[in-house]
Design a protein around this motif. Structure first.
Motif, PDB file in Angstrom:
ATOM      1  N   GLN A 290     -32.346  16.063  23.482  1.00 17.74           N
ATOM      2  CA  GLN A 290     -31.896  14.727  23.879  1.00 17.74           C
ATOM      3  C   GLN A 290     -32.543  14.356  25.211  1.00 17.74           C
ATOM      4  O   GLN A 290     -32.547  15.160  26.155  1.00 17.74           O
ATOM      5  N   GLU A 291     -33.104  13.147  25.283  1.00 17.46           N
ATOM      6  CA  GLU A 291     -33.695  12.669  26.529  1.00 17.46           C
ATOM      7  C   GLU A 291     -32.602  12.132  27.449  1.00 17.46           C
ATOM      8  O   GLU A 291     -31.788  11.305  27.032  1.00 17.46           O
ATOM      9  N   VAL A 292     -32.580  12.615  28.674  1.00 20.48           N
ATOM     10  CA  VAL A 292     -31.559  12.205  29.636  1.00 20.48           C
ATOM     11  C   VAL A 292     -32.237  11.757  30.909  1.00 20.48           C
ATOM     12  O   VAL A 292     -33.180  12.399  31.396  1.00 20.48           O
ATOM     13  N   ASN A 293     -31.773  10.625  31.451  1.00 19.83           N
ATOM     14  CA  ASN A 293     -32.289  10.132  32.737  1.00 19.83           C
ATOM     15  C   ASN A 293     -31.575  10.886  33.849  1.00 19.83           C
ATOM     16  O   ASN A 293     -30.381  10.725  34.066  1.00 19.83           O
ATOM     17  N   CYS A 294     -32.315  11.717  34.542  1.00 24.26           N
ATOM     18  CA  CYS A 294     -31.752  12.564  35.598  1.00 24.26           C
ATOM     19  C   CYS A 294     -32.324  12.123  36.943  1.00 24.26           C
ATOM     20  O   CYS A 294     -33.441  12.487  37.302  1.00 24.26           O
ATOM     21  N   ASN A 295     -31.565  11.282  37.647  1.00 26.43           N
ATOM     22  CA  ASN A 295     -32.000  10.773  38.955  1.00 26.43           C
ATOM     23  C   ASN A 295     -33.368  10.096  38.890  1.00 26.43           C
ATOM     24  O   ASN A 295     -34.236  10.304  39.743  1.00 26.43           O
ATOM     25  N   ASN A 300     -35.694  16.481  29.086  1.00 23.07           N
ATOM     26  CA  ASN A 300     -35.254  16.803  27.725  1.00 23.07           C
ATOM     27  C   ASN A 300     -34.283  17.986  27.756  1.00 23.07           C
ATOM     28  O   ASN A 300     -34.592  19.035  28.322  1.00 23.07           O
ATOM     29  N   PHE A 301     -33.122  17.791  27.130  1.00 21.74           N
ATOM     30  CA  PHE A 301     -32.109  18.831  27.068  1.00 21.74           C
ATOM     31  C   PHE A 301     -31.926  19.266  25.614  1.00 21.74           C
ATOM     32  O   PHE A 301     -31.589  18.436  24.764  1.00 21.74           O
ATOM     33  N   PRO A 302     -32.163  20.550  25.307  1.00 18.79           N
ATOM     34  CA  PRO A 302     -31.977  21.028  23.921  1.00 18.79           C
ATOM     35  C   PRO A 302     -30.511  20.945  23.521  1.00 18.79           C
ATOM     36  O   PRO A 302     -29.612  21.196  24.331  1.00 18.79           O
ATOM     37  N   GLU A 306     -29.308  25.641  22.950  1.00 19.72           N
ATOM     38  CA  GLU A 306     -30.418  26.484  22.523  1.00 19.72           C
ATOM     39  C   GLU A 306     -31.494  26.511  23.600  1.00 19.72           C
ATOM     40  O   GLU A 306     -31.467  25.748  24.563  1.00 19.72           O
ATOM     41  N   ALA A 307     -32.465  27.417  23.427  1.00 19.67           N
ATOM     42  CA  ALA A 307     -33.619  27.430  24.307  1.00 19.67           C
ATOM     43  C   ALA A 307     -34.508  26.228  24.001  1.00 19.67           C
ATOM     44  O   ALA A 307     -34.358  25.579  22.966  1.00 19.67           O
ATOM     45  N   CYS A 308     -35.450  25.936  24.894  1.00 15.37           N
ATOM     46  CA  CYS A 308     -36.275  24.737  24.738  1.00 15.37           C
ATOM     47  C   CYS A 308     -37.227  24.826  23.556  1.00 15.37           C
ATOM     48  O   CYS A 308     -37.598  23.806  22.984  1.00 15.37           O
ATOM     49  N   GLY A 309     -37.653  26.064  23.194  1.00 17.46           N
ATOM     50  CA  GLY A 309     -38.579  26.191  22.074  1.00 17.46           C
ATOM     51  C   GLY A 309     -39.863  25.419  22.334  1.00 17.46           C
ATOM     52  O   GLY A 309     -40.495  25.560  23.377  1.00 17.46           O
ATOM     53  N   ASN A 310     -40.244  24.559  21.396  1.00 17.60           N
ATOM     54  CA  ASN A 310     -41.473  23.776  21.525  1.00 17.60           C
ATOM     55  C   ASN A 310     -41.182  22.338  21.952  1.00 17.60           C
ATOM     56  O   ASN A 310     -41.994  21.442  21.740  1.00 17.60           O
ATOM     57  N   SER A 311     -40.016  22.121  22.570  1.00 17.36           N
ATOM     58  CA  SER A 311     -39.664  20.762  23.030  1.00 17.36           C
ATOM     59  C   SER A 311     -40.586  20.337  24.163  1.00 17.36           C
ATOM     60  O   SER A 311     -41.053  21.173  24.946  1.00 17.36           O
ATOM     61  N   PRO A 312     -40.864  19.032  24.289  1.00 15.15           N
ATOM     62  CA  PRO A 312     -41.763  18.557  25.348  1.00 15.15           C
ATOM     63  C   PRO A 312     -41.198  18.862  26.735  1.00 15.15           C
ATOM     64  O   PRO A 312     -39.989  18.869  26.945  1.00 15.15           O
TER      65      PRO A 312
END
Length: 338
Positions: A290-295, A300-302, A306-312
């Motif tokens: 899930q894409e989250v606006n952090c400041n 991207n938060f899995p 879970e671990a990030c794996g192949n997430s951007p």
């Protein structure tokens, strides 16, 4: 390779390959000083891949100095130079990425950088590695959920039941090897085998360290396989006036082992091989995120912890409010709130 580690790029498999090479060189070139320099170099290099291989460095240094007592100061200087050449880049990388020289260990704590990982996070991470290797528990920041405090009687049956048949067969080779050492101790524990017996002692220390800290077989194959191999060599090699194992038994064992490997490889090939993987490896799984606006920065938060794996990238499973940017943009780096 049969277990598919060769195609996964696993650092555990790569470190195991270096350890196997080290003990192969040690067995075949016991009297050559230059080989020991290569073994020392490979030992330090394997430690940059997995710190769990550290015992092999003590093993190489011990026999390098024992080989010839002359020029001991020069030997010490060369060994230190080789170690620094290999280890210093790793130490710099660890400090840049975490603030600690021996990450994920918080010791020694020599710096006070603002991006330094919190010590309690490191402790949680270390205890999680042990808990995962024992009982395959999910990651959590709650130490109690890791079952780290389970005693051996509690976690050992869980650990054994989680192992695959292939792992159980390899692990069973350790007590079987110890039993054979005891059974044939009069023929094996002779002067001409002193160096190999010494190697078994160092291997046993590595196995003990692995079993206490993180007893997942893939972490320990670098020590488990050479231990079984050296015991086998002592049983079939020129250990005394008469070989303990006769030629017919050796041939039958090789035939049986080859048959088992062929059957297992065929099973893996039939159930898991895909034609497209010849040109395009399957790679790391794409984890839902899930894409989250952090400041002002999109992170991207899995999902499902879970671990990030192949997430951007940038990707993390640490909560947004736990991360503080060090500058106006992500390129300036970030740190975890104290």
């Amino acid at each position: 390779q049969v277990r598919l580690f060769a195609t996964s790029g696993s650092p555990d498999f790569i470190a195991a390959l270096y350890l196997w090479l080290i003990f192969y060189l040690f067995i075949n070139y016991q009297k050559q000083g230059l080989i020991y320099l290569l073994i020392i170099f490979l030992g330090f290099f394997s430690a940059t891949i997995k710190l769990q291989t550290l015992p092999v460095i003590l093993f190489a240094l011990f026999y390098y100095y024992k080989l010839d007592q002359n020029k001991i100061h020069l030997k010490i200087f060369i060994s230190i130079a080789i170690g620094l050449l290999v280890i210093v880049p790793l130490l710099f990388r660890n400090v840049i990425s975490s603030g600690y020289l021996l990450f994920p260990s918080p010791f020694p704590d020599l710096f006070n950088f603002d991006w330094e990982v919190r010590k309690d996070f490191l402790i949680i991470n270390q205890e999680y590695i042990t808990s995962y290797a024992r009982a395959n528990v999910p990651f959590s920041l709650d130490l109690r959920s890791h079952d780290y405090q389970m005693n051996m009687i509690e976690w050992l049956p869980v650990w054994w039941n989680l192992r695959s048949l292939a792992d159980k067969l390899i692990l069973s080779g350790i007590p079987a090897s110890v039993f054979l050492l005891i059974l044939f101790h009069k023929r094996i524990f002779i002067k001409r085998n002193n160096q190999l017996i010494g190697a078994l002692v160092f291997l046993a220390s590595g196995i003990l360290f692995w079993f206490i800290k993180a007893p997942d077989p893939r972490f320990g194959f670098g020590f488990l396989i050479p231990f079984i191999a050296i015991v086998s060599y002592l049983l079939i090699g020129p250990g005394g006036n008469k070989k303990i194992v006769n030629k017919q038994l050796i041939c039958a064992s090789l035939l049986l082992t080859s048959t088992v490997l062929l059957i297992y490889s065929s099973y893996r090939f039939y159930n898991y091989f895909s034609i497209k993987n010849i040109l395009q490896p399957a790679g790391i799984s794409l984890i839902p995120y899930q894409e989250v606006n952090c400041n002002g920065i999109t992170i991207n938060f899995p999902l499902h912890n879970e671990a990030c794996g192949n997430s951007p990238v940038p990707c993390t499973r640490i909560k947004c409010d736990s991360v503080v940017l060090r500058g106006p943009s992500f390129e300036g780096g970030f740190r975890i709130k104290k």
